[in-house]
Motif scaffolding. Structure first.
Motif, PDB file in Angstrom:
ATOM      1  N   TYR A 102       0.820  -1.216   0.000  1.00  0.00           N
ATOM      2  CA  TYR A 102       0.000   0.000   0.000  1.00  0.00           C
ATOM      3  C   TYR A 102       0.849   1.259   0.000  1.00  0.00           C
ATOM      4  CZ  TYR A 102      -2.578   3.822   2.243  1.00  0.00           C
ATOM      5  OH  TYR A 102      -3.100   5.053   2.557  1.00  0.00           O
ATOM      6  N   THR A 105       1.159   3.656  -2.989  1.00  0.00           N
ATOM      7  CA  THR A 105       0.136   4.639  -3.356  1.00  0.00           C
ATOM      8  C   THR A 105       0.480   6.012  -2.781  1.00  0.00           C
ATOM      9  OG1 THR A 105      -1.330   4.283  -1.440  1.00  0.00           O
ATOM     10  CG2 THR A 105      -1.602   2.805  -3.336  1.00  0.00           C
ATOM     11  N   THR A 116      -4.779   3.799  -6.024  1.00  0.00           N
ATOM     12  CA  THR A 116      -5.637   3.529  -4.878  1.00  0.00           C
ATOM     13  C   THR A 116      -5.717   2.033  -4.604  1.00  0.00           C
ATOM     14  OG1 THR A 116      -7.805   4.022  -3.901  1.00  0.00           O
ATOM     15  CG2 THR A 116      -7.791   3.418  -6.222  1.00  0.00           C
ATOM     16  N   SER A 117      -5.665   1.686  -3.336  1.00  0.00           N
ATOM     17  CA  SER A 117      -5.822   0.292  -2.921  1.00  0.00           C
ATOM     18  C   SER A 117      -7.309  -0.049  -2.920  1.00  0.00           C
ATOM     19  CB  SER A 117      -5.237   0.086  -1.518  1.00  0.00           C
ATOM     20  OG  SER A 117      -5.609  -1.178  -0.999  1.00  0.00           O
ATOM     21  N   GLN A 120      -7.421  -4.421   0.579  1.00  0.00           N
ATOM     22  CA  GLN A 120      -6.272  -4.436   1.480  1.00  0.00           C
ATOM     23  C   GLN A 120      -6.118  -5.852   2.023  1.00  0.00           C
ATOM     24  OE1 GLN A 120      -4.344  -1.660   1.759  1.00  0.00           O
ATOM     25  NE2 GLN A 120      -2.873  -3.024   2.740  1.00  0.00           N
ATOM     26  N   SER A 238      -1.558  -5.365  -0.762  1.00  0.00           N
ATOM     27  CA  SER A 238      -2.841  -4.856  -1.236  1.00  0.00           C
ATOM     28  C   SER A 238      -2.973  -5.087  -2.728  1.00  0.00           C
ATOM     29  CB  SER A 238      -2.960  -3.359  -0.939  1.00  0.00           C
ATOM     30  OG  SER A 238      -2.046  -2.618  -1.737  1.00  0.00           O
ATOM     31  N   TYR A 240      -3.689  -2.704  -5.686  1.00  0.00           N
ATOM     32  CA  TYR A 240      -3.876  -1.287  -6.003  1.00  0.00           C
ATOM     33  C   TYR A 240      -3.883  -1.052  -7.509  1.00  0.00           C
ATOM     34  CZ  TYR A 240       1.338  -0.746  -6.195  1.00  0.00           C
ATOM     35  OH  TYR A 240       2.682  -0.850  -6.471  1.00  0.00           O
ATOM     36  N   ILE A 308      -8.959  -1.850   4.849  1.00  0.00           N
ATOM     37  CA  ILE A 308      -7.761  -1.223   5.391  1.00  0.00           C
ATOM     38  C   ILE A 308      -8.055  -0.650   6.777  1.00  0.00           C
ATOM     39  CG2 ILE A 308      -8.199   1.098   4.466  1.00  0.00           C
ATOM     40  CD1 ILE A 308      -5.171   1.221   3.769  1.00  0.00           C
ATOM     41  N   ALA A 313      -3.234   3.414   7.962  1.00  0.00           N
ATOM     42  CA  ALA A 313      -2.912   4.216   6.775  1.00  0.00           C
ATOM     43  C   ALA A 313      -2.257   5.529   7.183  1.00  0.00           C
ATOM     44  CB  ALA A 313      -4.181   4.480   5.971  1.00  0.00           C
ATOM     45  N   THR A 339      -5.894   7.365  -1.562  1.00  0.00           N
ATOM     46  CA  THR A 339      -4.936   6.265  -1.674  1.00  0.00           C
ATOM     47  C   THR A 339      -5.547   4.903  -1.369  1.00  0.00           C
ATOM     48  OG1 THR A 339      -4.172   6.492   0.620  1.00  0.00           O
ATOM     49  CG2 THR A 339      -3.035   7.813  -1.061  1.00  0.00           C
ATOM     50  N   TYR A 340      -6.798   4.884  -0.923  1.00  0.00           N
ATOM     51  CA  TYR A 340      -7.496   3.613  -0.711  1.00  0.00           C
ATOM     52  C   TYR A 340      -8.993   3.835  -0.777  1.00  0.00           C
ATOM     53  CZ  TYR A 340      -8.372   5.125   4.162  1.00  0.00           C
ATOM     54  OH  TYR A 340      -8.790   5.812   5.283  1.00  0.00           O
ATOM     55  N   THR A 342     -12.833   1.576   0.268  1.00  0.00           N
ATOM     56  CA  THR A 342     -13.516   0.367   0.754  1.00  0.00           C
ATOM     57  C   THR A 342     -14.821   0.144  -0.028  1.00  0.00           C
ATOM     58  OG1 THR A 342     -14.668   1.646   2.473  1.00  0.00           O
ATOM     59  CG2 THR A 342     -12.555   0.633   3.069  1.00  0.00           C
TER      60      THR A 342
END
Length: 351
Positions: A102, A105, A116-117, A120, A238, A240, A308, A313, A339-340, A342
């Motif tokens: 991760y 990112t 972007t993840s 995770q 992850s 990504y 995540i 993070a 950057t992530y 859900t």
């Protein structure tokens, strides 16, 4: 100019080249991205930062269990030994996803690139700093890294970031990062005194410790060890992707998320022996028993739901902003929420 500075300068130049290449072909990548979701059977190239590494096991296991096929997506798994190389493939459009750390990112966000993840896989690194047995009496903690040769997979990799963090927290400013890859090349570097210690994963850790060639110095395969070493969780393995690809191909991304989360559930519900039986035989080059041990020692790192840890993070950003030559001083300008996501793991059907 010391060796560390020279290597960092070379790394920076390579990163700028990668970003330039990405910008130069952005039109081509955008065209490719727009076509994937509309295909009858979407096809995705996934770069994996070491297919045989246990920390990235969900990629090959998903394939072996038939979960990609079940979701109706054709996945080509392409192995690379370094996350830095993998992220370049993503930026240039030759791959649409990466199974890697991760922290890349955030590293790319510092260069104004959006990754972007989407799943995770783990909230801890699954790594360990291993010291050569012959050096264990003189290297007892990261405070003893001064002037030493420390193994990493490559410059700009997550093993590089983690090594910078361990050294920086201990107040060490001068050491030589040595590109030694993973697996047999890492073990050879230990055997030939090419490195004094290094950051690596299972099954390499198991092979070194069981043979007596190495000892674990800093443990980050457990939550407890990770918190002790890094001051909190450190989301790592992850899936990504480029932000623009995710935005244009939500159906395909959902298929990938479904497959990977099903695999995470399988890992959590099955024994190391059952998991090992689903993996390619050649991954157990140290013997089946040792391979099963390496999975057992690492499998607890994997999330069950692909979500995540938000505080983790933030800890990754804090560490990179403090110790990474790429990110240092830029942390305040990075939007961590980009950057992530859900969005996709939250929609995976219940088991």
């Amino acid at each position: 100019m010391n060796a560390t500075f020279k290597r960092r300068a070379a790394q920076a130049g390579a990163a700028l080249l990668a970003v330039g290449l990405a910008a130069g072909i952005s039109g081509c990548r955008d065209s490719r991205a727009a076509a994937v979701d509309s295909a009858a059977e979407p096809e995705i190239n996934i770069i994996v930062g070491g297919l045989e590494k246990v920390i990235y096991m969900p990629a090959k296991l998903s394939e072996s269990l038939g979960y990609f096929e079940k979701e109706g997506v054709k996945v080509n798994l392409l192995g690379e030994q370094s996350g830095a190389t993998a992220e370049n493939a993503l930026l240039t459009g030759s791959a649409q996803a990466v199974v890697g750390f991760y922290d890349h990112t955030i590293d790319l966000a510092a260069k104004n690139q959006c990754l972007t993840s989407v799943v995770q896989l783990a909230n801890i690194p699954g790594e360990a700093e291993v010291v050569a047995a012959s050096k264990a009496d003189t290297i007892k903690s990261p405070a003893d890294f001064e002037g030493k040769n420390l193994g990493i997979t490559s410059l700009g990799s997550s093993t590089d970031f983690l090594t910078q963090a361990l050294a920086g927290q201990a107040g060490v400013k001068n050491y030589t990062p040595a590109k030694v890859g993973a697996g047999q090349t890492f073990i050879a570097a230990i055997d030939n005194n090419g490195i004094d210690a290094g950051m690596t994963t299972d099954p390499t850790i198991a092979q070194l410790t069981e043979s007596g060639k190495g000892k674990v110095l800093t443990e980050m395969r457990t939550e407890e060890g990770t918190r002790k070493a890094l001051g909190g969780l450190y989301p790592a393995a992850s899936v990504y992707m480029a932000c623009d690809f995710v935005q244009k191909n939500p159906k395909t991304v959902q298929k990938l998320a479904n497959a990977f989360v099903q695999t995470l559930r399988y890992i959590n519900d099955h024994s190391a022996a059952e998991i090992a039986a689903k993996m390619p035989k050649e991954y157990a080059n140290g013997g089946q028993a040792l391979y099963e041990k390496s999975i057992k020692d690492t499998k607890t790192m994997f999330n069950r739901d692909g979500v995540i840890d938000p505080e983790g993070a933030k800890n990754v950003l804090r560490i990179l902003d403090s110790y990474s030559s790429n990110v240092k001083g830029k942390g305040g300008s990075i939007d961590l929420s980009k950057t992530y996501t859900t969005e996709f793991v939250s929609k995976v059907p219940a088991q």
